[in-house]
Design an enzyme around this catalytic site. Structure first.
Site, PDB file in Angstrom:
ATOM      1  N   ASP A 236       0.828  -1.196   0.000  1.00 38.84           N
ATOM      2  CA  ASP A 236       0.000   0.000   0.000  1.00 38.84           C
ATOM      3  C   ASP A 236       0.870   1.256   0.000  1.00 38.84           C
ATOM      4  O   ASP A 236       1.601   1.506   0.957  1.00 38.84           O
ATOM      5  CB  ASP A 236      -0.899  -0.029   1.241  1.00 38.84           C
ATOM      6  CG  ASP A 236      -1.900   1.121   1.276  1.00 38.84           C
ATOM      7  OD1 ASP A 236      -2.018   1.844   0.272  1.00 38.84           O
ATOM      8  OD2 ASP A 236      -2.558   1.295   2.322  1.00 38.84           O
ATOM      9  N   ASP A 435      -2.349   6.364  -5.893  1.00 42.06           N
ATOM     10  CA  ASP A 435      -2.549   5.461  -4.761  1.00 42.06           C
ATOM     11  C   ASP A 435      -2.784   4.029  -5.230  1.00 42.06           C
ATOM     12  O   ASP A 435      -3.746   3.749  -5.946  1.00 42.06           O
ATOM     13  CB  ASP A 435      -3.733   5.923  -3.920  1.00 42.06           C
ATOM     14  CG  ASP A 435      -3.974   5.037  -2.714  1.00 42.06           C
ATOM     15  OD1 ASP A 435      -3.019   4.808  -1.947  1.00 42.06           O
ATOM     16  OD2 ASP A 435      -5.107   4.560  -2.543  1.00 42.06           O
TER      17      ASP A 435
END
Length: 558
Positions: A236, A435
């Site tokens: 992430d 992201d």
């Protein structure tokens, strides 16, 4: 047999000759060739739009009345599309559908974990795809698209909440998604814990100033400890601290596929002292028996609490990071999909790229496959091949905008090769991040409205039938009966003249053949941060270079 001739074969296999042959056969059938005639019309229109107008003439010479109609359709398409054939992409419907649980895994040898003198490459797979060790983590049934998109909305709102509390952008807002049931929050008590474990009465952590994020969609396998035990973790770019579930599990741990990490079995494990400088690097920290505690609470109510510790992290058989700092979670609950934990790739001090700055130079890259049955990569170090480097275009990383996230400057959007009339101030007011964990790209309301209108107009001109909305995706189409569709290109523009020409697999998000949607969504407010999500990043090598302060995009990397 005539009716089985496909648009794909007409458009790609010796197109002009084949169209002429089909037109001649259709003319020979007289009035009994309506289905073939319709296919011919569609084929010639597509070929003309791709700059192959002479095919229509070939059809006219061979096909009589049927071909005459085709010439008319082809001429109209050629007039509209001449010089712009690169701005339409042909997409096989089956390529946008999620892989079924029984689908085979395409795992090419070049994506095996490996090390070079300049870095390490790891295999990336979709957590719900057939290549994933977690593929049957939901009793053999992956989450529904509604569940995926609801969780994605929670993540987007968590990002926007965090941005609003760490920068001057935006204001916290109420959730628009239907969130999963809230998890019971960990109790807070004052009794100290023994040094060896986090007792049920020991979790004394200050409240976090902002929520963390939900976990993402793509996973890698790492080794932890000495000897190394293998764990599947989500990676992430929107999180800093790496963590895994650990023994002993205190009060509650969620179900995971591999055995919990056992610090007692690792000869290189050590807790970090509360007095150590590394402890102060945590956003949320506490102390128990002189040992540093970490805590992360996610936007959906999930959480992890445990000791901040050090051990050896193994990325490949020849690449190990000694003394890597991570969270050893002894109290964990949430929607983590049986992953063992999370690999934090943000810009904060506890992240993997920052901890390994001297080793990898603050450079890493990832590539997400076009389909969930495919494989991509996560790479550390400036080890890109010359071919990748030659195609790489970079935009400034706006590091002064805020912490953790990778901010970039979006400047515009093109649809079908045409620049949309969106003032650059629309993107400047919101800001933009790239992201890895967000599924659907979020745009400022004005930008999304312009994109949606242009895309819908292009699809309407091609005669595609609208379908009901899918959760937050409001521009959907029924592609029943089609094997291929012609869709307009979509390009996201960034500072430095960079154009991310979204792969066809990233333009459409399809729940089914009858519900294939534009894979973008609009934010609620103009100052909510825009997010470039992983659907739109498919097949691109995305390079994050903290040292050079750039983010790069390389098409066709996986």
């Amino acid at each position: 047999m005539d009716d089985e001739i496909s648009l794909a074969s007409l458009a790609t296999r010796s197109g002009c000759l084949l169209v002429a042959m089909v037109a001649a056969r259709c003319a020979g059938h007289g009035g009994g060739c309506s289905s073939l005639r319709r296919r011919l019309l569609a084929a010639v229109a597509v070929l003309a739009a791709f700059g192959l107008a002479p095919c229509a003439a070939a059809a006219a010479a061979a096909g009589g009345a049927a071909a005459d109609d085709a010439v008319g359709a082809g001429a109209a398409a050629a007039a509209a599309g001449r010089g712009h054939h690169r701005h339409v992409v042909m997409l096989r419907v089956e390529d946008v559908l999620a892989a079924a649980p029984s689908s085979s895994c395409d795992m090419p040898a070049e994506y095996e974990h490996r090390s070079t003198s300049s870095g390490t490459r790891m295999t990336v797979v979709h957590r719900h795809g057939p290549c994933s060790p977690l593929a049957d983590a939901h009793d053999g049934k992956p989450p529904s698209h509604e569940e995926i998109l609801a969780a994605d909305q929670n993540r987007a709102e968590s990002i926007q909440h965090r941005v609003s509390t760490t920068t001057a952008r935006g204001k916290p807002r109420r959730s628009r998604a239907s969130p999963p049931p809230r998890r019971q929050q960990p109790p807070v008590a004052s009794a100290p814990a023994p040094a060896a474990s986090l007792s049920s009465s020991a979790a004394s952590l200050p409240a976090s100033s902002g929520r963390a994020l939900g976990t993402g969609n793509y996973v890698v396998t790492v080794g932890l400890g000495t000897p190394a035990a293998r764990y599947t973790v989500v990676f992430d770019t929107g999180s800093d601290t790496t963590w895994v579930q650990c023994q002993p599990c205190v009060v509650v741990c969620y179900k995971q596929r591999e055995k919990l990490f056992d610090p007692a079995r690792s000869s290189t494990y050590a807790n970090i002292s509360c007095a150590a400088a590394a402890c102060s690097d945590l956003d949320t920290r506490g102390c128990s028996g002189g040992h540093c505690l970490y805590g992360v609470q996610y936007g959906d109510g999930s959480y992890t609490i445990g000791f901040f510790a050090m051990d050896t992290l193994t990325l490949s058989s020849h690449d190990a990071i000694k003394g890597f700092r991570f969270g050893c979670g002894e109290r964990n609950e949430g929607l983590f999909g049986e992953a063992a934990g999370l690999l934090g790739l943000g810009r904060g001090k506890t992240s993997l790229p920052v901890q390994t700055y001297d080793k990898y130079g603050g450079v890493f890259a990832h590539c997400f496959p076009a389909r969930s049955s495919g494989t991509g990569y996560l790479e550390f170090g400036p080890g890109s091949s010359p071919a990748v480097s030659a195609k790489l275009s970079t935009t400034p990383m706006l590091i002064d905008t805020g912490p953790t996230f990778y901010y970039v400057g979006m400047t515009g959007i093109r649809v079908g090769g045409k620049l949309l009339p969106i003032p650059q101030s629309v993107f400047a007011a919101a800001g933009t991040i790239v992201d890895s964990g967000t599924v659907i790209t979020r745009l400022p309301p004005a930008a999304y409205s312009s994109l949606r209108s242009a895309f819908a107009a292009s699809m309407a001109a091609r005669g595609y039938k609208r379908a009901p909305a899918l959760s937050l995706l409001d521009t959907c189409y029924d592609l029943t009966g089609a094997s291929e569709v012609a869709i307009p290109t979509v390009s996201l523009l960034f500072q430095g003249g960079v154009s991310l020409d979204v792969d066809a697999s990233g333009i459409i998000y399809a729940a089914s053949v009858s519900q294939a949607c534009l894979g973008f969504a609009g934010n609620e407010a103009a100052d909510d941060v825009a997010i470039v999500g992983n659907t739109q990043l498919k097949t691109f090598g995305v390079v994050y270079d903290i040292a050079s302060k750039v983010v790069g995009f390389c098409p066709g990397a996986c």
